[in-house]
Write an enzyme that holds these catalytic residues in place. Structure first.
Site, mmCIF file in Angstrom:
data_model
loop_
_atom_site.group_PDB
_atom_site.id
_atom_site.type_symbol
_atom_site.label_atom_id
_atom_site.label_comp_id
_atom_site.label_asym_id
_atom_site.label_seq_id
_atom_site.Cartn_x
_atom_site.Cartn_y
_atom_site.Cartn_z
ATOM 1 N N LYS A 117 3.898 -15.010 4.187
ATOM 2 C CA LYS A 117 4.242 -15.958 3.118
ATOM 3 C C LYS A 117 5.764 -16.036 3.130
ATOM 4 C CE LYS A 117 3.110 -18.478 -0.499
ATOM 5 N NZ LYS A 117 2.275 -19.689 -0.477
ATOM 6 N N ASP A 151 -1.884 -18.592 2.542
ATOM 7 C CA ASP A 151 -2.799 -19.475 1.801
ATOM 8 C C ASP A 151 -3.430 -20.508 2.739
ATOM 9 O OD1 ASP A 151 -0.214 -20.471 2.021
ATOM 10 O OD2 ASP A 151 -0.143 -21.346 0.018
ATOM 11 N N TYR A 207 0.813 -1.216 0.000
ATOM 12 C CA TYR A 207 0.000 0.000 0.000
ATOM 13 C C TYR A 207 0.851 1.274 0.000
ATOM 14 C CZ TYR A 207 -4.477 -2.338 0.697
ATOM 15 O OH TYR A 207 -5.602 -3.088 0.526
ATOM 16 N N ASP A 229 -11.737 -9.606 4.578
ATOM 17 C CA ASP A 229 -12.974 -9.876 3.827
ATOM 18 C C ASP A 229 -13.396 -11.336 4.011
ATOM 19 O OD1 ASP A 229 -12.967 -7.276 2.937
ATOM 20 O OD2 ASP A 229 -13.304 -7.781 0.837
ATOM 21 N N ASP A 257 -5.884 -6.997 4.406
ATOM 22 C CA ASP A 257 -7.042 -6.540 3.627
ATOM 23 C C ASP A 257 -7.831 -7.741 3.118
ATOM 24 O OD1 ASP A 257 -8.716 -4.802 2.089
ATOM 25 O OD2 ASP A 257 -7.588 -5.446 0.330
HETATM 26 C C1 IPM Z 1 -10.528 -1.787 3.297
HETATM 27 C C2 IPM Z 1 -10.719 -1.377 1.866
HETATM 28 C C3 IPM Z 1 -9.602 -0.423 1.484
HETATM 29 C C4 IPM Z 1 -8.298 -1.156 1.608
HETATM 30 C C5 IPM Z 1 -9.727 0.201 0.089
HETATM 31 C C6 IPM Z 1 -11.064 0.814 -0.158
HETATM 32 C C7 IPM Z 1 -8.610 1.208 -0.162
HETATM 33 O O1 IPM Z 1 -10.764 -2.469 1.021
HETATM 34 O O2 IPM Z 1 -10.548 -0.917 4.174
HETATM 35 O O3 IPM Z 1 -10.364 -2.979 3.554
HETATM 36 O O4 IPM Z 1 -7.858 -1.812 0.656
HETATM 37 O O5 IPM Z 1 -7.703 -1.090 2.678
HETATM 38 MN MN MN Z 2 -10.661 -4.366 2.071
#
Ligand code: IPM
Ligand code: MN
Length: 340
Positions: free
Chosen positions: A184, A217, A133, A245, A241
């Site tokens: 990793k 992984d 990032y 999710d 990140d």
């Molecule tokens: C998150 C989002 C952000 C990230 C994006 C929108 C820049 O996906 O907060 O997880 O990648 O960190």
């Molecule tokens: Mn995200």
């Protein structure tokens, strides 16, 4: 009860359902008795499309001075291609994370009833200012058949160590203190080695914390098959990140996932936001799920030192037992207020 302090909170409702879930979160916070003085900032896709503004230095500096920043969601509707990728992500979200030195992204998860990870509680501590990032890299010979694109990952001793230390502190406070480094190291040997050594070294200060390591992984399998193994997961910016999710999906959906972008050194205001996006399709339906925003506000209360209020809000969310689609935003908020 809260103390007498009034907290100055910058409210960035943002786009889509952002403003409505943020208002629900503010209603719940205020119902705890904690006093907030809010200042609203219009930032995000709509503002950019209207007057080309993303975030400037003066606004960033003014955000720094608040006690906390509450953010709803930022982004255009899916399929709206008027904003090039990166404009809002790098120009607004990452600019705040980097500019305010929000070096921890703390994302707690609790598997709701019926989810794959039902009953499990764990958290991801994601390094939030470095890794891929950081934006190291560039393009040569753009658009030609000899184009070169590089995208580096920045891992500093300082950045990794402060993240790992924060993760150990979190892990040490768990009923079963456990920290898992996810990386990793078998392929990303330079960065992986730094992370592994730092975990080993800092771990000596936390003798009570059990330390584990997973390749990223494998962690994707474990999060689905045996999420109960985790206490605190500490990992780099990009792995964090992606894993958050997945963690959201196995614990009931991203509609529940809260996050705190923290500057634990308190040299800038910390920022609290649900993990989900702007969900423009839900605008005007009254069906936006405010639970992630409310949980993010609970993390804000914790950061402000309002521990009792934070606990009350967290428990109200935990006790929530209705159907979000039936109750709608207002119904969910009403139930939370009743349970405070
Ligand atoms: C998150 C989002 C952000 C990230 C994006 C929108 C820049 O996906 O907060 O997880 O990648 O960190
Ligand atoms: Mn995200």
């Amino acid at each position: 009860m809260s103390n007498e302090r009034t907290y100055r909170v910058a409210v960035l409702g943002g786009d889509g359902i952002g403003p409505e879930v943020t208002e629900a979160a503010l209603d719940v916070v205020r119902a705890t008795g904690v006093v907030l003085a809010t200042t609203y900032f219009e930032l995000g896709a709509a503002r950019y499309l209207r007057d080309g503004f993303v975030l400037d230095e003066a606004t960033l500096e003014s955000l720094r001075g608040f006690d906390a920043i509450l953010l709803g969601a930022v982004g255009p509707a899916i399929g709206d291609t008027r904003i090039p990728g990166g404009v809002l992500e790098r120009g607004l979200l990452l600019r705040m994370r980097f500019g305010l030195d929000l070096y921890i992204n703390y994302r707690p998860f609790r598997g709701v009833a019926g989810s794959i990870a039902e009953g499990c509680q764990f958290a991801i501590v994601r390094e939030n200012t470095e890794g891929p990032y950081a934006g190291e890299g560039g393009v040569l010979r753009l658009g030609t058949s000899h184009e070169v694109a590089t995208q580096g990952s920045v891992n500093t001793r300082f950045g990794v160590e402060r993240c790992v230390r924060y993760a150990f502190e979190r892990a040490a406070s768990l009923p079963t203190p456990k920290l898992t480094l996810v990386h990793k190291t078998n392929v990303l040997t330079f960065a992986g080695d730094l992370w592994a050594r730092v975990v080993k070294e800092v771990g000596r200060e936390f003798a009570d914390v059990e330390v584990d390591y997973n390749h990223v992984d494998a962690a994707c399998i474990y999060l689905v098959e045996s999420p109960q193994r985790y206490g605190i997961i500490v990992t780099d910016n990009l792995f964090g990140d992606i894993l958050s999710d997945l963690a959201g999906a196995v614990t009931g959906g991203i509609g529940y996932a809260a996050s705190a972008n923290l500057n634990p050194a308190r040299t800038g205001a910390s920022l609290f936001e649900p993990v989900h996006g702007a969900a423009h399709d839900l605008v005007g339906t009254g069906l936006a799920n405010p639970l992630a925003a409310v949980s993010s506000a609970a993390l804000m209360l914790e950061h402000l030192g309002e521990l009792e209020a934070a606990e009350r809000v967290t428990l109200a969310v935990q006790d929530f037992d209705g159907d979000v689609k039936t109750l709608g935003t207002l119904g969910v908020t009403k139930q939370l207020l009743e349970r405070l």
